[in-house]
Design a protein around this motif. Structure first.
Motif, PDB file in Angstrom:
ATOM      1  N   SER A  92      28.694 -20.242 -16.116  1.00 35.70           N
ATOM      2  CA  SER A  92      27.641 -21.245 -15.935  1.00 35.70           C
ATOM      3  C   SER A  92      26.787 -21.425 -17.183  1.00 35.70           C
ATOM      4  O   SER A  92      26.038 -22.394 -17.296  1.00 35.70           O
TER       5      SER A  92
ATOM      6  N   ARG B 105      29.408 -13.058  -0.744  1.00 30.22           N
ATOM      7  CA  ARG B 105      28.375 -12.565  -1.651  1.00 30.22           C
ATOM      8  C   ARG B 105      28.460 -13.261  -3.016  1.00 30.22           C
ATOM      9  O   ARG B 105      27.487 -13.801  -3.514  1.00 30.22           O
ATOM     10  N   HIS B 106      29.638 -13.221  -3.628  1.00 31.00           N
ATOM     11  CA  HIS B 106      29.837 -13.884  -4.914  1.00 31.00           C
ATOM     12  C   HIS B 106      31.196 -14.566  -4.926  1.00 31.00           C
ATOM     13  O   HIS B 106      32.210 -13.956  -4.567  1.00 31.00           O
ATOM     14  N   THR B 107      31.225 -15.828  -5.336  1.00 28.98           N
ATOM     15  CA  THR B 107      32.471 -16.545  -5.591  1.00 28.98           C
ATOM     16  C   THR B 107      32.288 -17.329  -6.886  1.00 28.98           C
ATOM     17  O   THR B 107      31.179 -17.418  -7.425  1.00 28.98           O
TER      18      THR B 107
ATOM     19  N   PRO C 287      30.197 -20.240   1.811  1.00 34.10           N
ATOM     20  CA  PRO C 287      28.905 -19.938   1.160  1.00 34.10           C
ATOM     21  C   PRO C 287      28.321 -18.599   1.590  1.00 34.10           C
ATOM     22  O   PRO C 287      27.362 -18.125   0.978  1.00 34.10           O
TER      23      PRO C 287
ATOM     24  N   GLY D 208      26.901 -22.804  -9.026  1.00 30.63           N
ATOM     25  CA  GLY D 208      25.501 -22.630  -8.634  1.00 30.63           C
ATOM     26  C   GLY D 208      24.654 -22.067  -9.764  1.00 30.63           C
ATOM     27  O   GLY D 208      23.471 -22.395  -9.891  1.00 30.63           O
TER      28      GLY D 208
ATOM     29  N   TRP E  21      32.277 -20.445  -7.121  1.00 30.34           N
ATOM     30  CA  TRP E  21      31.440 -21.609  -6.827  1.00 30.34           C
ATOM     31  C   TRP E  21      29.962 -21.248  -6.843  1.00 30.34           C
ATOM     32  O   TRP E  21      29.133 -22.014  -7.348  1.00 30.34           O
ATOM     33  N   THR E  22      29.616 -20.092  -6.291  1.00 28.61           N
ATOM     34  CA  THR E  22      28.198 -19.705  -6.274  1.00 28.61           C
ATOM     35  C   THR E  22      27.729 -19.239  -7.649  1.00 28.61           C
ATOM     36  O   THR E  22      26.567 -19.450  -8.015  1.00 28.61           O
ATOM     37  N   LEU E  23      28.607 -18.618  -8.425  1.00 26.29           N
ATOM     38  CA  LEU E  23      28.226 -18.105  -9.737  1.00 26.29           C
ATOM     39  C   LEU E  23      28.445 -19.133 -10.847  1.00 26.29           C
ATOM     40  O   LEU E  23      27.529 -19.462 -11.592  1.00 26.29           O
TER      41      LEU E  23
END
Length: 492
Positions: free
Chosen positions: A90, A222-224, A219, A231, A226-228
């Motif tokens: 990210s 804990r962590h994927t 969603p 997001g 997409w979230t890291l």
């Protein structure tokens, strides 16, 4: 359960730690009595717009790299594996977008505060609402160990009040070097004791701590990626795009190009910092495996394991434990000094100057220094209250997460949607905050009901003799109709 290993600071450790505080104070005194001697608000609050790319970029990094991050990343990797490492994906867009969209807007308008833009684009009401909200967020601080907090708070207050933003930036540079040195020392010694980097990696693989790319869209995971990876872009935009502490550093650059380049320079530095935190977590796992100090009762939380690990690995090497504690203090000092200076800036530029336009430059500068001193003393008072009531750090972290999105949203609304007006901005801000707090508080309550236990205080330190280890961080967050300034092709 075996006896806990007693680990103590040596005289060398105390000397190294004291040198950190003395050097930080010395930098503040140097800039207080050199150059323009902080006689104007532009010099005190914006370093006279004279900073080059390298110190600005390292200061940006230091503000982001708090003591909590130094402890949090290794414990996350130790417990849950390397999936967290994908947060680095990210960083590219999270720094590229501020460099070419937010920085040109703020810099070309010659602003002193990020929130001045909101008055130019909407009206004074929007500016004041966001300013007050952000100031309250900055003051939400979690502190433990009152005596150490007093020493740190006084050092921060002195060099921020006397030396202004230039002192803050150069102490950030010094403290960044200390942070790198402290983490690197632990990794090198721990890797050697574990049998080399190959052995560390092998043990991590055998323990299922090396994670692949997780593309699960759930969603609740804990962590994927997409979230890291996705997001995390919005987290970086909130931190590096509209955060007052970071914007103030961009505006201190001597040219717009230098400000933009600081984002490019900080990108590899962020990757190195993330890699060091993750490697430390893998070295921890290679040393303890599944038989962790937490399971043995030596510590009460995952975060405390990092401190235990450091003192365990470095106990026979005088000076290195002191270097790591200095590393933690550097993370804390950088965020605290940024908080004092940012609070003084937004108070002066957003709340005082608009109501006293005829104030002389000398009086404004003196008042800015008084504000920095006053905020330092207020934070010290809050630290003392927190030491009696228990840490509020977890609440502060959660609140930053809940307000970061709406704050980023209101700036994006102004820059990307020319048809938006002040009523829509305020309505969106309030609606975003209500929704974010509903989700954040709801998840906290649900977690409490599911576990049936109070949330542990992860900033308490294990009892390891007279070990001196302190973690604290100040959370940084990031208005009559006037001509509307929006981001168009001419300003990008």
């Amino acid at each position: 359960m075996g006896d806990i290993v007693q680990m103590h600071f040596t005289t060398v450790d105390y000397v190294i730690f004291a040198l950190l505080l003395v050097a930080s104070t010395g930098i503040g005194l140097f800039y207080a009595f050199s150059g323009g001697r902080q006689k104007t608000t532009q010099e005190f609050l914006l370093a006279d717009r004279s900073m080059s790319c390298l110190p600005v970029s390292l200061s940006l990094l230091a503000t982001f790299q708090s003591a909590v991050a130094i402890l949090g990343a290794p414990s996350e990797i130790y417990t849950h594996g390397t999936q967290y490492w994908f947060l680095g994906c990210s960083y590219f867009l999270g720094l590229l977008i501020p460099a070419h969209i937010f920085i040109p807007v703020f810099y070309r308008l010659r602003l002193s505060s990020a929130y001045q833009y909101l008055e130019l684009r909407f009206n004074k009401t929007v500016r004041i609402c966001v300013t007050l909200e952000s100031a309250l967020i900055i003051l939400l601080t979690g502190f433990d160990l009152w005596g150490a907090v007093l020493a740190m708070g006084l050092v921060c207050t002195v060099y921020t009040t006397l030396g202004g933003l230039k002192a803050v930036i150069w102490t950030d540079v010094f403290q960044t070097i200390v942070m790198f040195a402290g983490q690197l020392a632990v990794i090198v010694v721990g890797t050697h004791q574990a049998g080399g980097i190959g052995e560390v990696w092998r043990r991590a693989q055998n323990g299922s701590r090396i994670s692949g790319l997780e593309l699960n869209p759930d969603p609740l995971e804990r962590h994927t990626f997409w979230t890291l990876g996705v997001g995390g872009i919005f987290l970086m935009l909130a931190l590096y795009g509209v955060n007052q502490a970071q914007v103030q550093r961009y505006l201190s650059s001597r040219t717009e190009r230098e400000a933009i380049m600081s984002c490019y320079v900080v990108f590899p530095c962020q990757q190195i910092v993330l890699a060091l935190g993750c490697l430390m977590g893998l070295v921890m796992y290679a040393r303890y495996g599944e038989d962790s100090p937490l399971d043995k009762g030596y510590v009460q939380s995952n975060d405390q394991m990092v401190l235990y690990f450091v003192m365990d690995v470095l106990r026979d090497l005088p000076g290195l434990p002191g270097l790591f504690v200095a590393c933690l203090f550097s993370g804390a000092l950088s965020t605290i000094s940024s908080a004092f200076n940012s609070l003084a800036t937004v108070t002066m530029e957003d709340l005082i100057k608009p109501h006293f336009p005829t104030m002389t430059e000398a009086r404004a500068t003196l008042l800015s220094k008084g504000l920095a001193l006053g905020y330092g003393l207020v934070c010290l008072a809050m630290a003392y209250i927190a030491s009696l009531m228990g840490s509020v750090l977890q609440a502060a972290l959660s609140i930053f997460g809940m307000v970061g999105g709406p704050l980023l949203g209101i700036f994006c609304l102004g820059m990307f949607f020319p048809c938006a007006n002040s009523i829509g901005a305020l309505t969106g801000l309030v609606a975003g905050l209500v929704m974010a707090f509903w989700v954040g508080i709801g998840s906290f309550v649900a977690r409490m009901q599911t576990s049936g236990l109070p949330v542990p205080d992860t900033t308490d330190f294990p009892d390891m003799g007279n070990t001196t280890a302190v973690v604290m961080t100040t959370l940084m967050t990031s208005m009559s109709p006037k001509p509307r300034y929006i981001c168009s092709n001419s300003c990008i």
